[in-house]
Structures are given as C-alpha cells and as structure tokens.
Design a protein around this motif. Structure first.
Motif, PDB file in Angstrom:
ATOM      1  N   ASP A  17       0.854  -1.179   0.000  1.00 15.83           N
ATOM      2  CA  ASP A  17       0.000   0.000   0.000  1.00 15.83           C
ATOM      3  C   ASP A  17       0.893   1.233   0.000  1.00 15.83           C
ATOM      4  O   ASP A  17       1.007   1.945   0.986  1.00 15.83           O
ATOM      5  CB  ASP A  17      -0.892  -0.039   1.246  1.00 15.83           C
ATOM      6  N   HIS A  18       1.559   1.480  -1.126  1.00 15.49           N
ATOM      7  CA  HIS A  18       2.546   2.555  -1.226  1.00 15.49           C
ATOM      8  C   HIS A  18       1.872   3.913  -1.153  1.00 15.49           C
ATOM      9  O   HIS A  18       1.054   4.247  -1.998  1.00 15.49           O
ATOM     10  CB  HIS A  18       3.320   2.449  -2.543  1.00 15.49           C
ATOM     11  N   LYS A  19       2.232   4.667  -0.157  1.00 19.69           N
ATOM     12  CA  LYS A  19       1.727   6.023  -0.006  1.00 19.69           C
ATOM     13  C   LYS A  19       2.891   6.918   0.361  1.00 19.69           C
ATOM     14  O   LYS A  19       3.661   6.593   1.258  1.00 19.69           O
ATOM     15  CB  LYS A  19       0.716   6.110   1.133  1.00 19.69           C
ATOM     16  N   PRO A  20       3.016   8.064  -0.316  1.00 24.94           N
ATOM     17  CA  PRO A  20       4.032   9.007   0.146  1.00 24.94           C
ATOM     18  C   PRO A  20       3.596   9.622   1.462  1.00 24.94           C
ATOM     19  O   PRO A  20       2.403   9.729   1.745  1.00 24.94           O
ATOM     20  CB  PRO A  20       4.085  10.043  -0.975  1.00 24.94           C
ATOM     21  N   GLY A  21       4.556   9.989   2.277  1.00 24.68           N
ATOM     22  CA  GLY A  21       4.238  10.636   3.546  1.00 24.68           C
ATOM     23  C   GLY A  21       5.134  10.163   4.665  1.00 24.68           C
ATOM     24  O   GLY A  21       6.202   9.587   4.443  1.00 24.68           O
ATOM     25  N   LEU A  22       4.672  10.384   5.874  1.00 24.36           N
ATOM     26  CA  LEU A  22       5.448  10.103   7.081  1.00 24.36           C
ATOM     27  C   LEU A  22       5.148   8.704   7.605  1.00 24.36           C
ATOM     28  O   LEU A  22       3.978   8.318   7.744  1.00 24.36           O
ATOM     29  CB  LEU A  22       5.108  11.146   8.152  1.00 24.36           C
ATOM     30  N   TYR A  23       6.208   7.970   7.898  1.00 30.41           N
ATOM     31  CA  TYR A  23       6.104   6.646   8.504  1.00 30.41           C
ATOM     32  C   TYR A  23       6.868   6.648   9.824  1.00 30.41           C
ATOM     33  O   TYR A  23       7.932   7.253   9.926  1.00 30.41           O
ATOM     34  CB  TYR A  23       6.711   5.575   7.591  1.00 30.41           C
ATOM     35  N   GLU A  24       6.334   5.955  10.809  1.00 31.17           N
ATOM     36  CA  GLU A  24       7.048   5.757  12.069  1.00 31.17           C
ATOM     37  C   GLU A  24       7.525   4.311  12.094  1.00 31.17           C
ATOM     38  O   GLU A  24       6.732   3.389  11.889  1.00 31.17           O
ATOM     39  CB  GLU A  24       6.141   6.034  13.257  1.00 31.17           C
TER      40      GLU A  24
ATOM     41  N   GLY B 184      10.049   1.876  -5.047  1.00 34.09           N
ATOM     42  CA  GLY B 184       8.976   1.235  -4.296  1.00 34.09           C
ATOM     43  C   GLY B 184       8.907   1.716  -2.869  1.00 34.09           C
ATOM     44  O   GLY B 184       8.112   1.247  -2.076  1.00 34.09           O
ATOM     45  N   GLY B 185       9.753   2.653  -2.470  1.00 35.31           N
ATOM     46  CA  GLY B 185       9.816   3.178  -1.113  1.00 35.31           C
ATOM     47  C   GLY B 185      11.080   3.984  -0.948  1.00 35.31           C
ATOM     48  O   GLY B 185      11.631   4.471  -1.928  1.00 35.31           O
ATOM     49  N   PRO B 186      11.574   4.112   0.276  1.00 40.96           N
ATOM     50  CA  PRO B 186      12.820   4.865   0.478  1.00 40.96           C
ATOM     51  C   PRO B 186      13.982   4.213  -0.246  1.00 40.96           C
ATOM     52  O   PRO B 186      13.927   3.035  -0.578  1.00 40.96           O
ATOM     53  CB  PRO B 186      13.055   4.805   1.993  1.00 40.96           C
ATOM     54  N   THR B 187      15.022   4.985  -0.454  1.00 40.64           N
ATOM     55  CA  THR B 187      16.225   4.457  -1.078  1.00 40.64           C
ATOM     56  C   THR B 187      16.635   3.191  -0.348  1.00 40.64           C
ATOM     57  O   THR B 187      16.806   3.203   0.866  1.00 40.64           O
ATOM     58  CB  THR B 187      17.357   5.495  -0.996  1.00 40.64           C
TER      59      THR B 187
ATOM     60  N   THR C  99       0.273  -5.007   6.087  1.00 36.64           N
ATOM     61  CA  THR C  99      -1.157  -4.991   6.331  1.00 36.64           C
ATOM     62  C   THR C  99      -1.767  -3.809   5.588  1.00 36.64           C
ATOM     63  O   THR C  99      -1.069  -2.865   5.244  1.00 36.64           O
ATOM     64  CB  THR C  99      -1.445  -4.842   7.838  1.00 36.64           C
ATOM     65  N   PRO C 100      -3.073  -3.850   5.326  1.00 35.63           N
ATOM     66  CA  PRO C 100      -3.719  -2.706   4.669  1.00 35.63           C
ATOM     67  C   PRO C 100      -3.506  -1.428   5.480  1.00 35.63           C
ATOM     68  O   PRO C 100      -3.442  -1.461   6.703  1.00 35.63           O
ATOM     69  CB  PRO C 100      -5.201  -3.098   4.637  1.00 35.63           C
ATOM     70  N   GLY C 101      -3.374  -0.319   4.791  1.00 35.25           N
ATOM     71  CA  GLY C 101      -3.202   0.962   5.459  1.00 35.25           C
ATOM     72  C   GLY C 101      -1.754   1.373   5.631  1.00 35.25           C
ATOM     73  O   GLY C 101      -1.468   2.418   6.185  1.00 35.25           O
ATOM     74  N   GLY C 102      -0.814   0.554   5.176  1.00 40.39           N
ATOM     75  CA  GLY C 102       0.582   0.956   5.217  1.00 40.39           C
ATOM     76  C   GLY C 102       1.400   0.373   6.347  1.00 40.39           C
ATOM     77  O   GLY C 102       2.571   0.684   6.467  1.00 40.39           O
TER      78      GLY C 102
ATOM     79  N   ALA D  39       0.095  11.990   5.200  1.00 42.00           N
ATOM     80  CA  ALA D  39       0.720  12.508   3.988  1.00 42.00           C
ATOM     81  C   ALA D  39       1.725  13.618   4.261  1.00 42.00           C
ATOM     82  O   ALA D  39       2.647  13.827   3.474  1.00 42.00           O
ATOM     83  CB  ALA D  39      -0.359  13.008   3.025  1.00 42.00           C
ATOM     84  N   ASP D  40       1.594  14.334   5.362  1.00 45.45           N
ATOM     85  CA  ASP D  40       2.472  15.461   5.680  1.00 45.45           C
ATOM     86  C   ASP D  40       3.663  14.984   6.513  1.00 45.45           C
ATOM     87  O   ASP D  40       3.496  14.457   7.603  1.00 45.45           O
ATOM     88  CB  ASP D  40       1.693  16.526   6.449  1.00 45.45           C
TER      89      ASP D  40
END
Length: 170
Positions: A26-33, A77-80, A120-123, A157-158
């Motif tokens: 579920d590729h989404k640009p934005g902030l991940y913890e 597909g994500g970060p470097t 899982t769904p939602g990232g 997203a921010d």
C-alpha cells in the motif's frame, strides 16, 4: 576510527529498516514511524559493553520517523534501499502479502542476511532481517551476527519537519 566502526552497523540498521518500507504493498508518500529492535547473537563490541536504551544497536526499541516521497516510490517502491554502507538487496521476491530477499554486504561489513517482510492494509508492516558475517575492526575482521525486527506505521501525507533521504543519481 571508533566513530566509523559505530556508523557501519547504524547504516546497516537504517538500510534494513528502510527495506521494510520499500516492500509495502500500500505505497503512499508521507510520514512513517518505524520501531526497530536489534539483537546481537555475536557482537563486535567488547563483552559487557552496555548500549544506551535508545541505541539502534540494541538495548531496546528504537523509534524513528521516515519521510517517503512519491519519487522514492516511483523509482524504488519506497525509500532508497541503501542508506549507508555497502549493502544491497538481491534476489527479492514480492507476493500479495510481503516480500523476501537476500541482504548482501561487502566492504567494512561482509556477509549475507535474509529479509522477510509482511504488510497490512493501510501501510503497516513487520520485517525481520537476520545477518551473519564479519566486520572490519581496525586491522582484524570480527565475526558478527544480528537480527533486527521492525514495524512501521503510516502516519499521514504530511512529513512536517522530517526531511526525506536524498536519492542517489540514476
């Protein structure tokens, strides 16, 4: 030299942690913890050396935030996939629920590892990397073996003040 020896495993931890984001369906640009927990089965550090509680080298969970851009998703597909060191993913296989591959390092750290990641769904995702090899410690090579387990959660997203890692030239 001591700082360099410490940055080699840190770089590998960052690279391994970034790999789990790279694998998300579920590729989404934005902030991940990301919360990582590293354990050493064979440590290059002196016996009895205690790691600080917030150290990425072990001693408890380490939480960080990563900003993923659309360009990272489009290109990788994500970060470097490699943030520090001479490590890369090879033989990557993706499925509907995750990915697996080999984590191969050459240079100051030499060896191979196995990556398994599920999402899982939602990232959200969970990954595990188990690595065995050697690390150059001055004039000698020291055996190392470590495992890092990481979970990630999409925060939004921010990215706020969290800056994305620079992309390498194509």
């Amino acid at each position: 030299m001591r700082k360099f020896r410490l940055w080699v495993p840190v770089g590998c931890c960052l690279a391994a942690s970034a790999l789990l984001l790279m694998a998300q369906a579920d590729h989404k640009p934005g902030l991940y913890e990301m919360t990582s927990n590293m354990s050493w089965q064979q440590s290059p550090f002196p016996q009895g050396m205690q790691m600080p509680a917030n150290s990425p080298f072990g001693g408890g969970p380490h939480t960080s935030q990563v900003c993923v851009t659309q360009e990272m998703i489009d290109r990788y597909g994500g970060p470097t996939p490699q943030s520090h060191g001479d490590c890369q993913v090879k033989n990557m296989t993706r499925s509907a629920t995750g990915m697996s591959g080999d984590y191969v390092c050459t240079g100051h750290m030499n060896g191979t590892g196995k990556i398994d990641s599920t999402w899982t769904p939602g990232g959200g995702s969970h990954s595990k990397v188990h690595f065995t090899g050697t690390m150059q410690m001055g004039q000698r090579s020291t055996p190392v073996e470590w495992t890092i387990e990481t979970t990630s959660t999409y925060k939004g997203a921010d990215c706020g003040s969290v800056k994305p890692y620079p992309l390498p030239p194509q």
